[in-house]
Structures are given as C-alpha cells and as structure tokens.
Design a protein around this motif. Structure first.
Motif, PDB file in Angstrom:
ATOM      1  N   ASP A 152       2.049  13.519  36.446  1.00 35.51           N
ATOM      2  CA  ASP A 152       1.842  12.853  35.157  1.00 35.51           C
ATOM      3  C   ASP A 152       1.688  13.846  34.009  1.00 35.51           C
ATOM      4  O   ASP A 152       2.216  13.622  32.919  1.00 35.51           O
ATOM      5  N   GLU A 153       0.954  14.932  34.238  1.00 38.89           N
ATOM      6  CA  GLU A 153       0.736  15.920  33.178  1.00 38.89           C
ATOM      7  C   GLU A 153       2.066  16.540  32.739  1.00 38.89           C
ATOM      8  O   GLU A 153       2.322  16.681  31.536  1.00 38.89           O
ATOM      9  N   THR A 154       2.908  16.882  33.696  1.00 40.07           N
ATOM     10  CA  THR A 154       4.205  17.471  33.380  1.00 40.07           C
ATOM     11  C   THR A 154       5.084  16.443  32.679  1.00 40.07           C
ATOM     12  O   THR A 154       5.761  16.758  31.697  1.00 40.07           O
ATOM     13  N   ARG A 155       5.050  15.229  33.173  1.00 40.63           N
ATOM     14  CA  ARG A 155       5.851  14.151  32.589  1.00 40.63           C
ATOM     15  C   ARG A 155       5.446  13.908  31.132  1.00 40.63           C
ATOM     16  O   ARG A 155       6.299  13.801  30.248  1.00 40.63           O
TER      17      ARG A 155
ATOM     18  N   THR B  12       0.746  27.370  26.611  1.00 38.18           N
ATOM     19  CA  THR B  12      -0.709  27.524  26.643  1.00 38.18           C
ATOM     20  C   THR B  12      -1.395  26.167  26.655  1.00 38.18           C
ATOM     21  O   THR B  12      -2.355  25.943  27.399  1.00 38.18           O
ATOM     22  N   ALA B  13      -0.897  25.245  25.847  1.00 39.95           N
ATOM     23  CA  ALA B  13      -1.466  23.896  25.825  1.00 39.95           C
ATOM     24  C   ALA B  13      -1.308  23.222  27.186  1.00 39.95           C
ATOM     25  O   ALA B  13      -2.258  22.605  27.696  1.00 39.95           O
ATOM     26  N   LEU B  14      -0.129  23.343  27.793  1.00 36.53           N
ATOM     27  CA  LEU B  14       0.093  22.745  29.115  1.00 36.53           C
ATOM     28  C   LEU B  14      -0.799  23.405  30.159  1.00 36.53           C
ATOM     29  O   LEU B  14      -1.402  22.726  30.992  1.00 36.53           O
ATOM     30  N   PHE B  15      -0.920  24.713  30.097  1.00 36.18           N
ATOM     31  CA  PHE B  15      -1.746  25.449  31.053  1.00 36.18           C
ATOM     32  C   PHE B  15      -3.205  24.990  30.945  1.00 36.18           C
ATOM     33  O   PHE B  15      -3.855  24.713  31.960  1.00 36.18           O
ATOM     34  N   ASP B  16      -3.704  24.914  29.730  1.00 36.10           N
ATOM     35  CA  ASP B  16      -5.094  24.483  29.519  1.00 36.10           C
ATOM     36  C   ASP B  16      -5.312  23.053  30.009  1.00 36.10           C
ATOM     37  O   ASP B  16      -6.331  22.751  30.642  1.00 36.10           O
ATOM     38  N   LEU B  17      -4.372  22.165  29.730  1.00 34.33           N
ATOM     39  CA  LEU B  17      -4.473  20.778  30.179  1.00 34.33           C
ATOM     40  C   LEU B  17      -4.460  20.697  31.706  1.00 34.33           C
ATOM     41  O   LEU B  17      -5.279  19.988  32.307  1.00 34.33           O
ATOM     42  N   ALA B  18      -3.562  21.421  32.326  1.00 30.22           N
ATOM     43  CA  ALA B  18      -3.460  21.410  33.788  1.00 30.22           C
ATOM     44  C   ALA B  18      -4.730  21.965  34.422  1.00 30.22           C
ATOM     45  O   ALA B  18      -5.208  21.441  35.432  1.00 30.22           O
ATOM     46  N   GLU B  19      -5.264  23.008  33.828  1.00 31.90           N
ATOM     47  CA  GLU B  19      -6.493  23.605  34.356  1.00 31.90           C
ATOM     48  C   GLU B  19      -7.671  22.645  34.193  1.00 31.90           C
ATOM     49  O   GLU B  19      -8.470  22.455  35.116  1.00 31.90           O
ATOM     50  N   GLU B  20      -7.744  22.012  33.039  1.00 34.44           N
ATOM     51  CA  GLU B  20      -8.815  21.059  32.765  1.00 34.44           C
ATOM     52  C   GLU B  20      -8.777  19.874  33.731  1.00 34.44           C
ATOM     53  O   GLU B  20      -9.806  19.405  34.196  1.00 34.44           O
TER      54      GLU B  20
ATOM     55  N   VAL C 164      -5.022  20.330  38.079  1.00 33.94           N
ATOM     56  CA  VAL C 164      -3.711  20.112  38.696  1.00 33.94           C
ATOM     57  C   VAL C 164      -2.791  21.307  38.443  1.00 33.94           C
ATOM     58  O   VAL C 164      -1.574  21.165  38.391  1.00 33.94           O
ATOM     59  N   ILE C 165      -3.391  22.473  38.299  1.00 37.92           N
ATOM     60  CA  ILE C 165      -2.619  23.660  37.936  1.00 37.92           C
ATOM     61  C   ILE C 165      -1.536  23.977  38.970  1.00 37.92           C
ATOM     62  O   ILE C 165      -0.411  24.332  38.602  1.00 37.92           O
ATOM     63  N   ASP C 166      -1.854  23.832  40.250  1.00 42.18           N
ATOM     64  CA  ASP C 166      -0.861  24.133  41.286  1.00 42.18           C
ATOM     65  C   ASP C 166       0.294  23.136  41.247  1.00 42.18           C
ATOM     66  O   ASP C 166       1.456  23.507  41.418  1.00 42.18           O
ATOM     67  N   ARG C 167      -0.013  21.878  41.015  1.00 40.25           N
ATOM     68  CA  ARG C 167       1.034  20.851  40.941  1.00 40.25           C
ATOM     69  C   ARG C 167       1.943  21.081  39.734  1.00 40.25           C
ATOM     70  O   ARG C 167       3.169  21.011  39.824  1.00 40.25           O
ATOM     71  N   VAL C 168       1.345  21.401  38.584  1.00 41.55           N
ATOM     72  CA  VAL C 168       2.140  21.668  37.387  1.00 41.55           C
ATOM     73  C   VAL C 168       2.969  22.944  37.585  1.00 41.55           C
ATOM     74  O   VAL C 168       4.126  23.005  37.168  1.00 41.55           O
ATOM     75  N   ALA C 169       2.398  23.938  38.249  1.00 39.85           N
ATOM     76  CA  ALA C 169       3.149  25.169  38.530  1.00 39.85           C
ATOM     77  C   ALA C 169       4.362  24.867  39.403  1.00 39.85           C
ATOM     78  O   ALA C 169       5.458  25.394  39.159  1.00 39.85           O
ATOM     79  N   ASP C 170       4.179  24.007  40.404  1.00 37.47           N
ATOM     80  CA  ASP C 170       5.319  23.603  41.247  1.00 37.47           C
ATOM     81  C   ASP C 170       6.379  22.871  40.420  1.00 37.47           C
ATOM     82  O   ASP C 170       7.577  23.074  40.606  1.00 37.47           O
ATOM     83  N   ASP C 171       5.913  22.022  39.491  1.00 38.80           N
ATOM     84  CA  ASP C 171       6.837  21.305  38.618  1.00 38.80           C
ATOM     85  C   ASP C 171       7.620  22.272  37.730  1.00 38.80           C
ATOM     86  O   ASP C 171       8.826  22.105  37.526  1.00 38.80           O
ATOM     87  N   MET C 172       6.944  23.289  37.214  1.00 42.97           N
ATOM     88  CA  MET C 172       7.621  24.273  36.368  1.00 42.97           C
ATOM     89  C   MET C 172       8.665  25.046  37.173  1.00 42.97           C
ATOM     90  O   MET C 172       9.767  25.321  36.684  1.00 42.97           O
ATOM     91  N   ASP C 173       8.328  25.363  38.422  1.00 45.92           N
ATOM     92  CA  ASP C 173       9.304  26.032  39.299  1.00 45.92           C
ATOM     93  C   ASP C 173      10.516  25.135  39.530  1.00 45.92           C
ATOM     94  O   ASP C 173      11.657  25.597  39.490  1.00 45.92           O
ATOM     95  N   ALA C 174      10.255  23.853  39.755  1.00 46.35           N
ATOM     96  CA  ALA C 174      11.351  22.902  39.992  1.00 46.35           C
ATOM     97  C   ALA C 174      12.220  22.749  38.747  1.00 46.35           C
ATOM     98  O   ALA C 174      13.453  22.741  38.839  1.00 46.35           O
ATOM     99  N   LEU C 175      11.582  22.659  37.582  1.00 43.28           N
ATOM    100  CA  LEU C 175      12.342  22.545  36.337  1.00 43.28           C
ATOM    101  C   LEU C 175      13.185  23.789  36.087  1.00 43.28           C
ATOM    102  O   LEU C 175      14.341  23.697  35.675  1.00 43.28           O
ATOM    103  N   ARG C 176      12.614  24.935  36.356  1.00 43.91           N
ATOM    104  CA  ARG C 176      13.365  26.179  36.164  1.00 43.91           C
ATOM    105  C   ARG C 176      14.586  26.216  37.093  1.00 43.91           C
ATOM    106  O   ARG C 176      15.672  26.612  36.676  1.00 43.91           O
ATOM    107  N   ALA C 177      14.388  25.803  38.327  1.00 47.77           N
ATOM    108  CA  ALA C 177      15.511  25.778  39.273  1.00 47.77           C
ATOM    109  C   ALA C 177      16.580  24.797  38.805  1.00 47.77           C
ATOM    110  O   ALA C 177      17.784  25.096  38.889  1.00 47.77           O
ATOM    111  N   MET C 178      16.166  23.641  38.295  1.00 47.55           N
ATOM    112  CA  MET C 178      17.138  22.668  37.792  1.00 47.55           C
ATOM    113  C   MET C 178      17.925  23.243  36.619  1.00 47.55           C
ATOM    114  O   MET C 178      19.144  23.066  36.536  1.00 47.55           O
ATOM    115  N   LEU C 179      17.237  23.913  35.719  1.00 47.07           N
ATOM    116  CA  LEU C 179      17.905  24.512  34.572  1.00 47.07           C
ATOM    117  C   LEU C 179      18.851  25.629  34.996  1.00 47.07           C
ATOM    118  O   LEU C 179      19.939  25.779  34.440  1.00 47.07           O
TER     119      LEU C 179
END
Length: 186
Positions: A78-81, A17-25, A28-43
């Motif tokens: 940067d937000e994801t990092r 929720t904190a990450l979602f709120d930060l990304a929305e603020e 960069v929500i789409d970029r963070v969403a892509d990063d989350m997809d990439a992280l999930r695939a890596m895991l």
C-alpha cells in the motif's frame, strides 16, 4: 542541461527520503525495498514502461491509471502504491528511476552497506553477481549492494561506480582510448 539534471536529482532525493521515512514509520521498510527492486527490474526490462513514465504527452489521469494498474499487477504494498499514485498525480513519474536509486542508497547507508552501480554489456549471471560483490567487499571493506543494469552499447566489459570512484573496463572505452592514441601518432 547540468542544472536540469541537478534539479531532477534533488527532486528524486526529496521524494525518496519521504518514502523512506514513511516506510520506516510504518515498519514496512523491507517490503518497500522489495517493491523498489521490483520496479527497478521492470524499468530495466521494459522500454515501453520507460517511455510511458517519461512521456510528457501522456495525461495525468493516464499516468495515474497506468502506474496504479502496474502496482496492482505487481502486488506492491500500500505504501508503494500510494507513493506511485502521488508521484503520478504530481506529474513526476519521469524522475522515478532516480527516486528508486536514491531510496536504495538511503537503505544501503542505513544498513551499513555500500552501494555499487554496475553497468554491463549483457546481464550478469547470479554467480557473476556473487563474485563481483565478494571482490567489491574486499576493496571497499564492507558489504556491497549491487544495482546492475545493462547497456549493450558498451560492447563488452562493465562500468562500476562505488561512491565517487569509477572503474571503466568497457570495450567501448578501450576503443575510444585507442582511437585517441592513434590520432596522436599521425
């Protein structure tokens, strides 16, 4: 054990929720969403990465250095990092898969999509993913985002979870049901 799972789940939702709120603020929500997809695939693809984030014997500094090196190599925003750095610094990397799932659920809800967890015995092809999404859309009534993972122990078939509903067509479950029914006969 159930309370441990609940605690990790609550922790994951709070961080997501904190990450979602930060990304929305930061818009960069789409970029963070892509990063989350990439992280999930890596895991999903790397047993070593899953072991690394779950290991309590890896020091805080090594967790931080390792996850930031991964973020740099994957060219995460940067937000994801910064988020990954915070999570590693707080020794919460073990909950990262739950954080990713919680983030993706929030995103799907915001977009008016339904999220489906699909566990298959082997990776689904692009065509199978499209067909499954279309079929689930017919059943659910709106767009469905599929979060697919692989569990070879299923032997065949898949397990689909949409909200509180679950459909288990795995060969493993069918064999278990057959075994139970055979025990009842004798």
């Amino acid at each position: 054990m159930a309370s441990e799972s609940t605690r990790v789940s609550g922790l994951a939702v709070r961080y997501a929720t904190a990450l979602f709120d930060l990304a929305e603020e930061n818009k960069v929500i789409d970029r963070v969403a892509d990063d989350m997809d990439a992280l999930r695939a890596m895991l999903d693809d790397s047993e070593d990465l899953r072991r690394f984030i779950a290991s309590p014997v890896v020091s805080r500094g090594d967790h931080l250095a390792g996850i930031l090196a991964l973020a740099d190599k994957a060219d995460l925003c940067d937000e994801t990092r910064k988020f990954l750095g915070l999570v590693a610094g707080k020794r919460r990397l073990f909950a990262l898969p739950g954080m990713i799932r919680a983030f993706q659920r929030q995103l799907a809800k915001r977009r008016g999509e339904t999220s489906a967890e699909v566990i298959a015995a082997r990776p689904l092809s692009d065509r199978q993913m499209v067909d499954l999404a279309a079929r689930l859309k017919q059943v659910v009534g709106n767009d469905v985002t599929i979060n697919a993972s692989v569990d070879p122990d299923l032997l065949g078939g898949m397990v689909i979870r949409v909200g509180s509903r679950m459909v288990d067509t795995s060969l493993r479950s069918k064999l278990q049901r057959l075994s139970l029914s055979m025990k009842g006969v004798g």
